[in-house]
Design an enzyme around this catalytic site. Structure first.
Site, PDB file in Angstrom:
ATOM      1  N   SER A  15       2.600  -1.612   3.899  1.00  0.00           N
ATOM      2  CA  SER A  15       2.490  -2.389   2.661  1.00  0.00           C
ATOM      3  C   SER A  15       3.556  -2.031   1.650  1.00  0.00           C
ATOM      4  O   SER A  15       4.052  -2.890   0.922  1.00  0.00           O
ATOM      5  CB  SER A  15       1.136  -2.137   1.999  1.00  0.00           C
ATOM      6  OG  SER A  15       0.102  -2.687   2.744  1.00  0.00           O
ATOM      7  N   ASP A  31       2.553  -9.074   5.144  1.00  0.00           N
ATOM      8  CA  ASP A  31       3.443  -7.938   4.883  1.00  0.00           C
ATOM      9  C   ASP A  31       3.776  -7.135   6.137  1.00  0.00           C
ATOM     10  O   ASP A  31       4.768  -6.404   6.153  1.00  0.00           O
ATOM     11  CB  ASP A  31       2.879  -7.032   3.785  1.00  0.00           C
ATOM     12  CG  ASP A  31       1.533  -6.423   4.137  1.00  0.00           C
ATOM     13  OD1 ASP A  31       0.829  -6.955   5.038  1.00  0.00           O
ATOM     14  OD2 ASP A  31       1.156  -5.419   3.503  1.00  0.00           O
ATOM     15  N   HIS A  32       2.958  -7.229   7.168  1.00  0.00           N
ATOM     16  CA  HIS A  32       3.169  -6.510   8.439  1.00  0.00           C
ATOM     17  C   HIS A  32       1.997  -6.856   9.339  1.00  0.00           C
ATOM     18  O   HIS A  32       1.000  -7.401   8.879  1.00  0.00           O
ATOM     19  CB  HIS A  32       3.221  -4.980   8.236  1.00  0.00           C
ATOM     20  CG  HIS A  32       2.049  -4.466   7.472  1.00  0.00           C
ATOM     21  ND1 HIS A  32       0.808  -4.319   8.039  1.00  0.00           N
ATOM     22  CD2 HIS A  32       1.913  -4.119   6.166  1.00  0.00           C
ATOM     23  CE1 HIS A  32      -0.033  -3.878   7.120  1.00  0.00           C
ATOM     24  NE2 HIS A  32       0.602  -3.768   5.966  1.00  0.00           N
ATOM     25  N   HIS A  55      -7.922  -1.550  10.018  1.00  0.00           N
ATOM     26  CA  HIS A  55      -7.767  -0.088  10.036  1.00  0.00           C
ATOM     27  C   HIS A  55      -9.047   0.634  10.462  1.00  0.00           C
ATOM     28  O   HIS A  55      -8.998   1.813  10.792  1.00  0.00           O
ATOM     29  CB  HIS A  55      -7.380   0.423   8.645  1.00  0.00           C
ATOM     30  CG  HIS A  55      -5.932   0.293   8.316  1.00  0.00           C
ATOM     31  ND1 HIS A  55      -4.929   0.794   9.114  1.00  0.00           N
ATOM     32  CD2 HIS A  55      -5.305  -0.267   7.251  1.00  0.00           C
ATOM     33  CE1 HIS A  55      -3.753   0.536   8.545  1.00  0.00           C
ATOM     34  NE2 HIS A  55      -3.958  -0.110   7.424  1.00  0.00           N
ATOM     35  N   ARG A  86       5.463   8.289   0.560  1.00  0.00           N
ATOM     36  CA  ARG A  86       4.936   7.024   0.019  1.00  0.00           C
ATOM     37  C   ARG A  86       4.102   7.269  -1.232  1.00  0.00           C
ATOM     38  O   ARG A  86       3.350   8.243  -1.323  1.00  0.00           O
ATOM     39  CB  ARG A  86       4.117   6.299   1.083  1.00  0.00           C
ATOM     40  CG  ARG A  86       3.396   5.091   0.534  1.00  0.00           C
ATOM     41  CD  ARG A  86       3.055   4.072   1.570  1.00  0.00           C
ATOM     42  NE  ARG A  86       1.910   3.291   1.165  1.00  0.00           N
ATOM     43  CZ  ARG A  86       1.397   2.313   1.870  1.00  0.00           C
ATOM     44  NH1 ARG A  86       1.934   1.985   3.040  1.00  0.00           N
ATOM     45  NH2 ARG A  86       0.349   1.657   1.436  1.00  0.00           N
ATOM     46  N   ASP A 108      -6.004  -6.378   7.217  1.00  0.00           N
ATOM     47  CA  ASP A 108      -5.491  -5.013   7.234  1.00  0.00           C
ATOM     48  C   ASP A 108      -6.591  -3.972   7.035  1.00  0.00           C
ATOM     49  O   ASP A 108      -6.727  -3.046   7.828  1.00  0.00           O
ATOM     50  CB  ASP A 108      -4.441  -4.844   6.145  1.00  0.00           C
ATOM     51  CG  ASP A 108      -3.850  -3.451   6.191  1.00  0.00           C
ATOM     52  OD1 ASP A 108      -3.156  -3.150   7.171  1.00  0.00           O
ATOM     53  OD2 ASP A 108      -4.116  -2.662   5.269  1.00  0.00           O
ATOM     54  N   ASP A 118      -2.530  -9.491   4.118  1.00  0.00           N
ATOM     55  CA  ASP A 118      -2.190  -8.124   4.487  1.00  0.00           C
ATOM     56  C   ASP A 118      -2.550  -7.876   5.945  1.00  0.00           C
ATOM     57  O   ASP A 118      -3.654  -8.212   6.391  1.00  0.00           O
ATOM     58  CB  ASP A 118      -2.915  -7.135   3.564  1.00  0.00           C
ATOM     59  CG  ASP A 118      -2.093  -5.892   3.320  1.00  0.00           C
ATOM     60  OD1 ASP A 118      -1.873  -5.138   4.297  1.00  0.00           O
ATOM     61  OD2 ASP A 118      -1.662  -5.676   2.177  1.00  0.00           O
ATOM     62  N   HIS A 158      -0.983  -0.267  11.872  1.00  0.00           N
ATOM     63  CA  HIS A 158      -0.144  -1.460  11.792  1.00  0.00           C
ATOM     64  C   HIS A 158       0.613  -1.618  13.110  1.00  0.00           C
ATOM     65  O   HIS A 158       0.523  -0.754  13.986  1.00  0.00           O
ATOM     66  CB  HIS A 158       0.873  -1.329  10.655  1.00  0.00           C
ATOM     67  CG  HIS A 158       0.242  -1.118   9.321  1.00  0.00           C
ATOM     68  ND1 HIS A 158       0.937  -0.645   8.243  1.00  0.00           N
ATOM     69  CD2 HIS A 158      -1.034  -1.310   8.900  1.00  0.00           C
ATOM     70  CE1 HIS A 158       0.126  -0.573   7.207  1.00  0.00           C
ATOM     71  NE2 HIS A 158      -1.076  -0.944   7.571  1.00  0.00           N
ATOM     72  N   ASP A 166      -2.788   5.562  10.834  1.00  0.00           N
ATOM     73  CA  ASP A 166      -1.454   5.140  11.263  1.00  0.00           C
ATOM     74  C   ASP A 166      -1.160   5.632  12.670  1.00  0.00           C
ATOM     75  O   ASP A 166      -0.106   5.327  13.240  1.00  0.00           O
ATOM     76  CB  ASP A 166      -0.381   5.693  10.310  1.00  0.00           C
ATOM     77  CG  ASP A 166      -0.644   5.254   8.885  1.00  0.00           C
ATOM     78  OD1 ASP A 166      -1.161   4.145   8.700  1.00  0.00           O
ATOM     79  OD2 ASP A 166      -0.367   6.029   7.957  1.00  0.00           O
ATOM     80  N   LYS A 190      -5.685  -3.264  -2.945  1.00  0.00           N
ATOM     81  CA  LYS A 190      -4.364  -3.870  -2.717  1.00  0.00           C
ATOM     82  C   LYS A 190      -3.729  -4.363  -4.020  1.00  0.00           C
ATOM     83  O   LYS A 190      -2.675  -5.004  -3.978  1.00  0.00           O
ATOM     84  CB  LYS A 190      -4.483  -5.055  -1.741  1.00  0.00           C
ATOM     85  CG  LYS A 190      -4.957  -4.682  -0.335  1.00  0.00           C
ATOM     86  CD  LYS A 190      -3.888  -3.990   0.489  1.00  0.00           C
ATOM     87  CE  LYS A 190      -4.400  -3.658   1.872  1.00  0.00           C
ATOM     88  NZ  LYS A 190      -3.421  -2.875   2.651  1.00  0.00           N
TER      89      LYS A 190
END
Ligand code: 2PG
Ligand code: MN
Ligand code: MN
Length: 559
Positions: A81, A471-472, A434, A286, A430, A28, A501, A171, A361
């Site tokens: 994600s 995933d990113h 963050h 989301r 991930d 991730d 991300h 974000d 996750k």
């Protein structure tokens, strides 16, 4: 697709054998960027991922994980994600929530659907409450959509509106919540001029208030409930912008973890608790971080915390968040219909599947992977294992998280010979990325690499095949940059930490003793993305992918 078994039958791959154990590993938040001091992946000791890279171009390449490649509105949208695992699992690109909401707002269709009609029934006597993330990150919600919805709701008869705003800083840059709240306040002020009683009612940081996921910590949701529904919070302010500014001055405060607050009037009375007869819309598109609140708002027999008072409301989600649970039952915009996922196909073709991650996750490799659907396709053929995550800490405190445990459980699943596919998500890059803590993120990346090693070793032992991807991006860039790519400084001369991300591509590597000679990445799909991965691992299981799947990334050449 009809219900007959034949419709699900996958064709045999003309060259690739069946019966190999395939490990699908998702790191991730693991993108590819130039090595530099803010690239935690390049700084970290990651010998396994480094060695995979040496397999380029035949067994290692980059794929797209952002923007249109994962169904987001624009090429400036970073991956996330939800859209990433949707694409990985479904093998096709679906217009995602962000885009569907944009379209519904632009066409006005959002106001014509069942969901809005249901909400509207409360407009005469009740208040419309909007709960969600105040951000332009585009991962869970978008501020411009909220503002349009506010205006639209007023035009369609809402007379009293209360916004319950969750601050982001994950974000988007930490501290940006102040500006977002000011923008929101301007729109609300305009509505007030038009005679609509529109105000902010409560707030709090997304990671501390409301937006938990996969039932990791119900206290987070409870804190939100207390503020939003009951009008109770440890902090009370008259003005929401002041609230954020003041609370950000508390020790260790930041947007993600801002304390909950309510807005009160001159008599210290909360301005917007949720009462009988009110309407509530959760405006995030989301799913994962809205499901828990949706349960608290919708389920009669809810026992995860004491709700104290359960108002009789009309509740709708921006989207339906869980297709299997049909939660919430009312929604403003229909979610993407992600059916016929690779997970379902493979199970229906007898592939015994194991999926594993830790709580934060877990739903990524199950729920998102399977097209936002909870539960098993076939209990006899599948086993999903959730390793409990730490709760109540920020992940820079324990950057190893449960990577080792996830890897051990997956290793054991491989060695048990009970499964044909094991898939897992290793969250460290991930989740620690963050936090914006670069040192901890470097440790996190090493832990992820250690996890990959353990699984690759097990695959070696059983003669299997591995597919490692992500995933990113996230951990590969920890600093905000200008258009030239240079790190940006704040007014004190410190670098601006990037907690979000990125738009970077992610690696994909294949290998293992079960990979027959001659298998290599095609060179004719330079813009391949996450949605091409499902066909790829279906091939590795010895099947052709369904014809409407994005094409496989691999070919078999005769040596
Ligand atoms: O934590 C989350 O909710 C998002 C960022 O908002 O990250 P991811 O998409 O990796 O789950
Ligand atoms: Mn992710
Ligand atoms: Mn993330």
């Amino acid at each position: 697709m009809g219900s007959s078994g034949d419709a699900w039958k996958l064709k045999d791959h003309p060259k690739l054998p069946k019966g190999k154990t395939v490990a699908v590993i998702v790191l991730d938040g693991w993108g590819e960027a130039k090595p530099n001091e803010y690239n935690a992946i390049s700084v970290a000791e990651t010998p396994v991922m480094d060695s995979l890279k040496k397999g380029a171009p035949e067994h290692w390449r980059l794929i797209k994980a952002h923007g249109n490649a994962v169904g987001l509105p624009t090429e400036d949208d970073m991956g996330n994600s939800e859209v990433g695992h949707n694409a990985l699992g479904a093998g096709r690109i679906f217009a995602q929530g962000a885009k569907l909401v944009d379209q519904a707002l632009a066409s006005g269709k959002i106001y014509e659907g069942e969901g809005f009609k249901y909400i509207k029934e409360c407009f005469d006597k009740g208040t419309l409450h909007l709960i969600g993330l105040l951000s332009d990150g585009g991962v869970h919600s978008r501020l411009d959509q909220l503002l349009l919805l506010l205006k639209g709701a007023a035009e369609h008869g809402a007379k009293r509106i209360r916004v319950h705003a969750l601050t982001d800083g994950r974000d988007v840059l930490d501290g940006s919540s102040v500006g977002f709240m000011e923008t929101l306040e301007n729109t609300l002020a305009k509505l007030r001029e038009q005679g609509v009683d529109a105000r902010v009612a409560s707030g709090g940081g997304r990671m501390y208030v409301t937006m938990d996921r996969y039932e990791n910590d119900w206290d987070v949701v409870k804190r939100g409930w207390d503020a939003q529904v009951r009008g109770e919070a440890p902090f009370k302010f008259k003005d929401p912008v002041e609230a954020i500014k003041k609370l950000r001055q508390e020790p260790n405060a930041n947007d993600q973890y801002l304390a909950p607050f309510v807005i009160v009037d001159d008599k210290a009375k909360p301005v917007g608790p949720i009462l009988d007869g009110d309407a509530v819309v959760t405006f995030n598109f989301r799913a994962d971080r809205m499901v828990m609140l949706a349960k608290a708002l919708e389920y009669e027999n809810f026992d995860k915390f004491d709700r104290v008072r359960v108002p009789k409301i009309h509740f709708a989600g921006m989207l339906q968040y869980d297709g299997e649970l049909k939660l919430p039952s009312k929604y403003l915009v229909s979610p993407p219909e992600i059916g016929r996922t690779s997970g379902e196909y493979l199970v229906r073709n007898g592939i015994r599947t194991f999926a594993c991650s830790e709580t934060v996750k877990f739903g990524h490799v199950t729920f998102f992977w399977n097209g936002n659907r909870s539960g098993y396709f076939d209990e006899k053929l599948e086993e999903y294992v959730e390793i409990p995550s730490d709760s109540g800490i920020t992940f820079n405190v324990k950057p190893k998280m449960q990577a080792l445990e996830i890897a051990e459980r997956t290793r054991d699943a491989i060695l048990s010979h009970k499964f044909d596919q094991v898939r897992l998500n290793i969250p460290n890059g991930d989740m620690v990325g963050h936090t914006g803590d670069i040192k901890a993120t470097i440790e996190a990346c090493k832990a992820a690499d250690d996890g990959v090693k353990m699984i690759l070793d097990a695959i070696e032992q059983v003669g299997g095949i591995y597919l490692v991807t992500a995933d990113h991006g996230n951990a590969e860039d920890m600093v905000k940059r200008n258009k030239k790519g240079e790190p940006l400084l704040d007014k004190n001369g410190n670098i601006q930490i990037l907690t979000s991300h990125t738009c970077e591509p992610v690696p994909i590597a294949i290998g293992g003793p079960g990979l027959i000679p001659g298998v290599r990445f095609r060179t004719d799909l330079p813009t391949g993305g996450l949605a091409n991965v499902a066909a790829t691992f279906m091939n590795l299981h010895g099947f052709e992918a369904p014809s409407d799947y994005e094409p496989t990334l691999i070919e078999v050449v005769d040596n």
